[in-house]
Design a protein around this motif. Structure first.
Motif, PDB file in Angstrom:
ATOM      1  N   PRO A  65      -6.785  -5.710  -2.984  1.00 17.18           N
ATOM      2  CA  PRO A  65      -6.101  -5.523  -1.508  1.00 17.18           C
ATOM      3  C   PRO A  65      -6.607  -4.793  -0.480  1.00 17.18           C
ATOM      4  O   PRO A  65      -7.227  -3.894  -0.726  1.00 17.18           O
ATOM      5  CB  PRO A  65      -4.662  -5.018  -2.087  1.00 17.18           C
ATOM      6  N   SER A  66      -6.196  -5.292   0.457  1.00 15.33           N
ATOM      7  CA  SER A  66      -6.678  -4.712   1.995  1.00 15.33           C
ATOM      8  C   SER A  66      -5.568  -4.824   2.778  1.00 15.33           C
ATOM      9  O   SER A  66      -4.878  -5.769   3.166  1.00 15.33           O
ATOM     10  CB  SER A  66      -7.716  -5.122   2.614  1.00 15.33           C
ATOM     11  N   PRO A  67      -4.717  -3.597   3.386  1.00 11.76           N
ATOM     12  CA  PRO A  67      -5.225  -2.303   3.029  1.00 11.76           C
ATOM     13  C   PRO A  67      -5.149  -1.636   1.528  1.00 11.76           C
ATOM     14  O   PRO A  67      -4.353  -2.579   0.812  1.00 11.76           O
ATOM     15  CB  PRO A  67      -4.346  -1.340   3.872  1.00 11.76           C
ATOM     16  N   LEU A 126      -1.768  -1.299  -0.438  1.00 12.14           N
ATOM     17  CA  LEU A 126      -0.688  -2.322  -0.327  1.00 12.14           C
ATOM     18  C   LEU A 126       0.070  -2.159  -1.594  1.00 12.14           C
ATOM     19  O   LEU A 126      -0.266  -1.964  -2.858  1.00 12.14           O
ATOM     20  CB  LEU A 126      -1.540  -3.596  -0.426  1.00 12.14           C
ATOM     21  N   PRO A 127       1.323  -1.917  -1.359  1.00 12.49           N
ATOM     22  CA  PRO A 127       2.367  -1.708  -2.352  1.00 12.49           C
ATOM     23  C   PRO A 127       2.326  -2.834  -3.582  1.00 12.49           C
ATOM     24  O   PRO A 127       2.295  -4.013  -3.227  1.00 12.49           O
ATOM     25  CB  PRO A 127       3.597  -1.752  -1.765  1.00 12.49           C
ATOM     26  N   TYR A 128       2.517  -2.418  -4.798  1.00 12.98           N
ATOM     27  CA  TYR A 128       2.511  -3.243  -5.823  1.00 12.98           C
ATOM     28  C   TYR A 128       1.604  -4.295  -6.194  1.00 12.98           C
ATOM     29  O   TYR A 128       1.841  -5.470  -6.459  1.00 12.98           O
ATOM     30  CB  TYR A 128       4.238  -3.867  -5.946  1.00 12.98           C
ATOM     31  N   ALA A 129       0.413  -3.722  -5.826  1.00  8.19           N
ATOM     32  CA  ALA A 129      -0.873  -4.620  -5.949  1.00  8.19           C
ATOM     33  C   ALA A 129      -1.870  -3.869  -7.105  1.00  8.19           C
ATOM     34  O   ALA A 129      -3.037  -3.233  -6.147  1.00  8.19           O
ATOM     35  CB  ALA A 129      -1.399  -5.026  -4.681  1.00  8.19           C
ATOM     36  N   TYR A 163      -1.669  -3.542 -20.111  1.00 12.01           N
ATOM     37  CA  TYR A 163      -2.297  -2.618 -19.343  1.00 12.01           C
ATOM     38  C   TYR A 163      -2.246  -2.870 -17.993  1.00 12.01           C
ATOM     39  O   TYR A 163      -2.490  -3.731 -17.411  1.00 12.01           O
ATOM     40  CB  TYR A 163      -3.643  -2.367 -19.698  1.00 12.01           C
ATOM     41  N   VAL A 164      -1.716  -1.899 -17.070  1.00 11.69           N
ATOM     42  CA  VAL A 164      -1.457  -2.019 -15.569  1.00 11.69           C
ATOM     43  C   VAL A 164      -2.172  -0.765 -15.037  1.00 11.69           C
ATOM     44  O   VAL A 164      -1.678   0.392 -15.172  1.00 11.69           O
ATOM     45  CB  VAL A 164       0.298  -2.133 -15.234  1.00 11.69           C
ATOM     46  N   ASP A 165      -2.949  -1.139 -13.886  1.00 14.52           N
ATOM     47  CA  ASP A 165      -3.560   0.066 -13.326  1.00 14.52           C
ATOM     48  C   ASP A 165      -2.582   0.607 -12.257  1.00 14.52           C
ATOM     49  O   ASP A 165      -1.321   0.374 -12.128  1.00 14.52           O
ATOM     50  CB  ASP A 165      -4.639  -0.685 -12.628  1.00 14.52           C
ATOM     51  N   HIS A 166      -3.159   1.843 -11.833  1.00 19.02           N
ATOM     52  CA  HIS A 166      -2.244   2.778 -10.943  1.00 19.02           C
ATOM     53  C   HIS A 166      -2.163   1.935  -9.622  1.00 19.02           C
ATOM     54  O   HIS A 166      -2.747   1.054  -9.440  1.00 19.02           O
ATOM     55  CB  HIS A 166      -2.982   3.965 -10.598  1.00 19.02           C
ATOM     56  N   ARG A 167      -0.987   2.113  -8.808  1.00 16.89           N
ATOM     57  CA  ARG A 167      -0.608   1.429  -7.758  1.00 16.89           C
ATOM     58  C   ARG A 167       0.388   2.190  -6.990  1.00 16.89           C
ATOM     59  O   ARG A 167       1.003   3.115  -7.319  1.00 16.89           O
ATOM     60  CB  ARG A 167       0.091  -0.098  -8.154  1.00 16.89           C
ATOM     61  N   SER A 190       5.391   2.273  -2.284  1.00 12.80           N
ATOM     62  CA  SER A 190       6.102   2.519  -0.912  1.00 12.80           C
ATOM     63  C   SER A 190       6.654   0.969  -0.336  1.00 12.80           C
ATOM     64  O   SER A 190       5.875  -0.013  -0.709  1.00 12.80           O
ATOM     65  CB  SER A 190       5.355   3.054   0.028  1.00 12.80           C
ATOM     66  N   ASN A 191       7.629   1.027   0.305  1.00 13.11           N
ATOM     67  CA  ASN A 191       8.331  -0.296   0.866  1.00 13.11           C
ATOM     68  C   ASN A 191       7.660  -0.460   2.270  1.00 13.11           C
ATOM     69  O   ASN A 191       7.969   0.613   3.324  1.00 13.11           O
ATOM     70  CB  ASN A 191       9.655  -0.175   1.004  1.00 13.11           C
ATOM     71  N   PRO A 192       6.771  -1.315   2.671  1.00 10.38           N
ATOM     72  CA  PRO A 192       6.125  -1.404   4.040  1.00 10.38           C
ATOM     73  C   PRO A 192       7.135  -1.776   5.177  1.00 10.38           C
ATOM     74  O   PRO A 192       6.690  -1.327   6.388  1.00 10.38           O
ATOM     75  CB  PRO A 192       5.200  -2.856   3.813  1.00 10.38           C
ATOM     76  N   ARG A 193       8.440  -2.083   4.649  1.00  9.06           N
ATOM     77  CA  ARG A 193       9.320  -2.260   6.011  1.00  9.06           C
ATOM     78  C   ARG A 193       9.699  -1.048   6.400  1.00  9.06           C
ATOM     79  O   ARG A 193      10.204  -0.653   7.468  1.00  9.06           O
ATOM     80  CB  ARG A 193      10.547  -3.192   5.345  1.00  9.06           C
ATOM     81  N   TYR A 194       9.702   0.080   5.709  1.00 10.59           N
ATOM     82  CA  TYR A 194      10.410   1.726   5.726  1.00 10.59           C
ATOM     83  C   TYR A 194       9.207   2.496   5.427  1.00 10.59           C
ATOM     84  O   TYR A 194       9.371   3.194   4.576  1.00 10.59           O
ATOM     85  CB  TYR A 194      11.398   1.743   5.332  1.00 10.59           C
ATOM     86  N   PRO A 195       8.186   2.619   6.102  1.00  9.77           N
ATOM     87  CA  PRO A 195       6.937   3.430   5.810  1.00  9.77           C
ATOM     88  C   PRO A 195       7.395   4.779   6.060  1.00  9.77           C
ATOM     89  O   PRO A 195       6.326   5.698   5.448  1.00  9.77           O
ATOM     90  CB  PRO A 195       5.867   3.007   6.569  1.00  9.77           C
TER      91      PRO A 195
END
Length: 642
Positions: A532-534, A537-540, A565-569, A572-577
């Protein structure tokens, strides 16, 4: 207490079932050559497939849902490659935040889930004001299967469809009657009970389901209750026409256990839901054409009690009442050999009213609705026979009440040769601001109707993929994808407002392999790599891996194990940073289910007894920062079908 007595009665009933049953499968009869019949279901997913318009779809069937012992919608999809979930509790979706939702390849973080079109039998299912779905409205006990679309779907589904999930409900399609009853009890006083009954006689059919789930939770104030009831009546007439009416009712509540390690709040916040839906569908099916007309109505309410304002040091409640309704029309025509033209029209109205109740004041939004009016069409044609090449193209013209016109489009190519299939697709999707912007601008920020200046979010989706059946027992799929989003709504201050500022990119690869070396043994392996970029990016998560095994012994004892297996992530909610961003660590989970099934010689009933466990290795993990999930848990259950 009445429901608990009903549950106890069912437990006593099941103790009278001496011989649980084996799984029953119906296979198509083949002439001359009889192929070996599989006695296990594919673990985790039924499979990947590409539709006629080059969209990649993953299907999870009723059998997979049962084998995963999935009690709700996120649990049913938790191992699907490219899908991640978030939740607080074992039972009950705390839907006001990240307490219960899904994400597809990094999409769905805005007002959690709002970029993903969630549908039931093709009609939208979401909170009309806040635009996101609520998982307790999406009962898995009503489902025949789930279709997960892993890319933007602007033509078929329109607004909010950066990904899409369509839940297809049960229907009795064969002559006769069926009844199923199941009950299970597990760790933390977790209780799961459901009953279903369906029948078909001539052109008339019906299906009824009811389920009740509850849990005390793995933490203090992590309890919840969900009840859901579903009914369908259908009638087939004139050989090619079908009329179907469905209705469902959901009521649930879930408490917020709060961030672990912080001082307890003076109140415990509770998220309560009630929802009632109605769906009337008239469909036709001819050799040269098929289509439907669907009218739907969704009436719901949220009662979010005892929220805590840490700045003012006071509790407050919020009350949401929404109603969504509309009509959806689609007709597929085949005016020439190997070709198809699809035309359709959607008219969707969504919204409602809202109030925030504080000790000294009430802020409210009067009845407010948005609408989308959208004609669309698509066309495809298949060239060749041994080598089949199918190009396709589609357009949707969306007209909204306040945000003008938007054009969604997609084009695709599917090529098939023997056991090889290749596809490529481009789509341009859109995501409109929701009714929540009206409330924030008019009641919270005192900025009047400046919300009308907001623009539609856009995304460009590119994907290519290849499917190859190597042998009768081995099949593989690979997909490469790239998403480019712009004009994403983000919160800015001062003064407080939303602005179309954020640009983001995701690219990645997804791989799945299915192995069936024996008629009673099947493996599934799948993984997704996401860049992801940035980077935050939440939940990616960059890497997710899942694997499953299904094995049958003597066609009576069934083993199902899955791991992920799920990597670290970031979470945060981008609508309310301005909210504190969180980063959660990676985790590796192992789950399993063992079932003993028996069908007597009379064949009049089937029975099952099973034990299922989650997080068998007892690892520490969390979906949201400060909200640890439970360690090892177990459930013991039994069921009967006749």
């Amino acid at each position: 207490m009445r429901r608990r007595r009903l549950g106890l009665t069912l437990v006593i009933l099941f103790t009278l079932v001496v011989y649980p049953i084996r799984e029953s499968w119906s296979e198509e009869q083949k002439e001359i050559t009889l192929e070996e019949v599989r006695v296990v279901a594919t673990p985790i997913i039924e499979g990947n497939w590409v539709n006629d318009y080059a969209s990649r779809v993953t299907t999870v069937s009723e059998r997979q849902i049962e084998d995963l012992n999935a009690m709700d919608f996120p649990s049913a999809l938790r191992r699907v490659p490219g899908v991640t979930i978030s939740r607080y509790n074992l039972v009950g979706g705390y839907g006001g935040a990240q307490g219960g939702t899904i994400f597809i390849r990094g999409m769905g973080a805005e007002r959690p889930g709002a970029e993903i079109s969630t549908l039931i039998d093709g009609r939208p299912s979401f909170v009309g004001i806040w635009t996101h779905p609520l998982i307790d409205m999406l009962s898995v006990n009503n489902l025949d299967h789930i279709d997960v679309y892993k890319g933007a779907q602007p033509v078929l589904f329109g607004n909010m469809a950066y990904g899409a999930v369509n839940l297809v409900t049960k229907r009795k399609t064969e002559e006769g009657f069926i009844t199923k009853i199941r009950t299970a009890y597990g760790t933390y006083k977790t209780f799961d009970q459901w009953i279903e009954h369906g029948g078909k006689k001539g052109g008339f059919d019906y299906y009824l389901t009811g389920n009740y789930k509850s849990s005390d939770g793995h933490r203090r104030d992590a309890d919840g209750v969900v009840q859901n009831y579903f009914g369908r009546m259908g009638y087939q007439f004139l050989g090619h026409w079908d009329l179907s009416f469905t209705t469902s009712r959901t009521s649930s509540w879930a408490d917020d256990p709060g961030v672990e390690g912080t001082p307890r709040l003076p109140v415990t916040s509770r998220f309560g839901l009630r929802d009632q839906t109605f769906d009337l569908t008239l469909s036709n099916h001819y050799q040269f054409a098929e289509g439907f007309v669907k009218i739907y109505y969704d009436d719901g309410q949220i009662r979010w009690k005892d929220q805590w304002d840490s700045t003012r040091r006071e509790p407050f409640d919020s009350n949401t009442d929404w109603n969504n309704y509309g009509i959806r029309i689609q007709q597929k025509l085949r005016p020439w050999a190997s070709g198809e033209v699809m035309v359709g029209y959607d008219y969707d109205v969504y919204g409602g009213k809202f109030e925030e109740v504080r000790p000294r004041a009430i802020r409210s939004l009067d009845e407010t609705h948005f609408y989308n009016s959208a004609p669309y069409f698509a066309v495809r044609h298949t060239f060749g026979k041994a080598l089949q090449i199918t190009p396709s193209f589609g357009l949707r013209y969306n007209m909204s009440k306040y945000f003008g016109e938007d054009l969604g489009l997609q084009g695709g190519l599917v090529a098939k040769y023997k056991d090889t299939e290749f596809y490529a697709q481009y789509s341009k999707g859109f995501n409109l601001p929701g009714v929540y912007t009206v409330y924030n601008y008019t009641q919270v920020w005192n900025r009047g109707d400046l919300w009308k200046n907001l623009k539609t979010e856009k995304i460009d989706h590119f994907e290519i993929g290849l499917s190859q059946k190597f042998t009768k027992w081995m099949k593989g799929d690979i997909a490469l994808f790239y998403d480019s989003g712009e004009d994403r709504l983000v919160f800015k201050s001062p003064p407080p407002r939303f602005e179309n500022l954020e640009v983001y990119r995701t690219r990645g690869v997804e791989l799945t392999i299915t192995l069936t070396p024996l008629r009673n043994l099947e493996f599934f392996i799948g993984g997704t790599y996401l860049s992801p970029s940035p980077y935050d990016l939440p939940y990616a998560p960059r890497k997710t891996l899942s694997a499953g095994l299904s094995y049958s012994l003597w066609e009576k004892l069934f083993f199902n194990f899955d791991t992920q297996y799920v990597d670290h992530r970031f979470t945060s909610n981008p609508r309310y940073p301005t909210a504190t961003p969180g980063k959660v660590g990676s985790y590796y989970l192992v789950n399993g289910k063992i079932a003993y099934r028996y069908k007597p010689a009379s064949g009049k009933w089937e029975g099952e007894i099973f034990v299922a466990g989650e997080n068998l290795t007892d690892v520490n993990y969390e979906f949201l920062k400060g909200y640890p999930m439970p360690g090892a848990t177990a459930m013991l259950g039994m069921g009967i079908k006749f």
